[in-house]
Enzyme design. Sequence first.
Site, mmCIF file in Angstrom:
data_model
loop_
_atom_site.group_PDB
_atom_site.id
_atom_site.type_symbol
_atom_site.label_atom_id
_atom_site.label_comp_id
_atom_site.label_asym_id
_atom_site.label_seq_id
_atom_site.Cartn_x
_atom_site.Cartn_y
_atom_site.Cartn_z
ATOM 1 N N GLU A 168 0.793 -1.177 -0.119
ATOM 2 C CA GLU A 168 -0.075 0.010 0.163
ATOM 3 C C GLU A 168 1.071 1.260 -0.220
ATOM 4 O OE1 GLU A 168 -3.234 -0.066 -0.855
ATOM 5 O OE2 GLU A 168 -3.219 -2.012 -0.610
ATOM 6 N N HIS A 265 -5.035 -5.476 -10.818
ATOM 7 C CA HIS A 265 -4.921 -6.910 -10.187
ATOM 8 C C HIS A 265 -4.558 -7.886 -10.842
ATOM 9 C CE1 HIS A 265 -6.747 -4.368 -6.928
ATOM 10 N NE2 HIS A 265 -5.429 -4.293 -6.114
HETATM 11 ZN ZN LIG Z 1 -2.598 -1.832 -4.988
#
Ligand SMILES: [Zn+2]
Length: 342
Positions: A168, A265
């Site tokens: 993150e 993703h």
């Molecule tokens: Zn990410």
Amino acid sequence: MPGPICFYIPSHIIDHIARNARQLGLDAEAAQRTAVASAAIRQQRQTSGLTSMEALTAPRPGRGDRQIFDDQQQFETGGTVVRGEGDSPVAAANANAAYDGLGATREFFREVLGRDSIDNAGMTLLGDVNYGDKYDNAFWDGSRMVFGNGDDQIFQDFTRDVDVCAHELTHGVTQHTAGLLYTDQSGAMNEAFSDIFAACVDQFVQKADAGEHNWLIGEEVMAAPMYGEAIRSMAHPGTAYDNPVLGKDPQAAHMAQYVPNGDPHVNSGIINRAFYLSAIDLGSYPAARIFYAALQNLWPTAVFTDCAYLCAEQARILARDGKVSRNAPQTVRAAFREVGIE
Ligand SMILES: [Zn+2]
């Protein structure tokens, strides 16, 4: 300038859980709350800011100091400050783990890549624990790192894997460097850089190199019933999980599986594997230096071939300066070719 919000557990997994929770005998309400809260955060984040700054040890501006907040199970960030930079450990293990995870990420970027916190200007690192009620996710909102507790059936406390924090925070680094847009190939690279440096921070903490690492992302946040699964595999994208709760890992490992305009993703697996192949040959830190140099030269709308070109180019410059081995450009080009990018 806020970047795109990134949830650690991608929406395709959260949605699968929410759809299937009840018939699998799981806490359907927790899954629904997570799905709804994630959608709400996407809407609200532009207005979110600091709501509480009464520090134990106040962060010194420009020093990359940490500050940990306890959100006390509320769906609101910036709760009570529980630990500041240099403060002694507190009773709550997750507050200490968040403090340590932010610290490990900061030290990896400083020691290995020569970067001073997220913005390279000593940005203060804010972390929130106990966010929401059994919240099955974690996220970077552009200014702070927020961890849920998990529901203990599928995921456990998101401070338990340093991957989470490093992944993150790297979105913050990307936001302050290439500014890669969160769509299609630039979005997939945005995701991949987060996994790449997350894997490196994991190895930094474990004092391990490429050959000793499992190259899994998120394996430590899986609750006991999900033991052995992970969120992503960088060595073998598409193999991290396959079960009724999470569904089957859809990640692409090669351009032959690339999904045009797909979820970042999913397509990130292609770049993840190019990094993995480079790291196995060159070592993780030399490979990280090459990809980090490329990241600083990429731009918001860059595509995979730009990344491949810049990685080889930066490998050549770093090799010339004696920072990585002489064969690094050839190794990097071969790694990208192996995943179908040339
Ligand atoms: Zn990410």
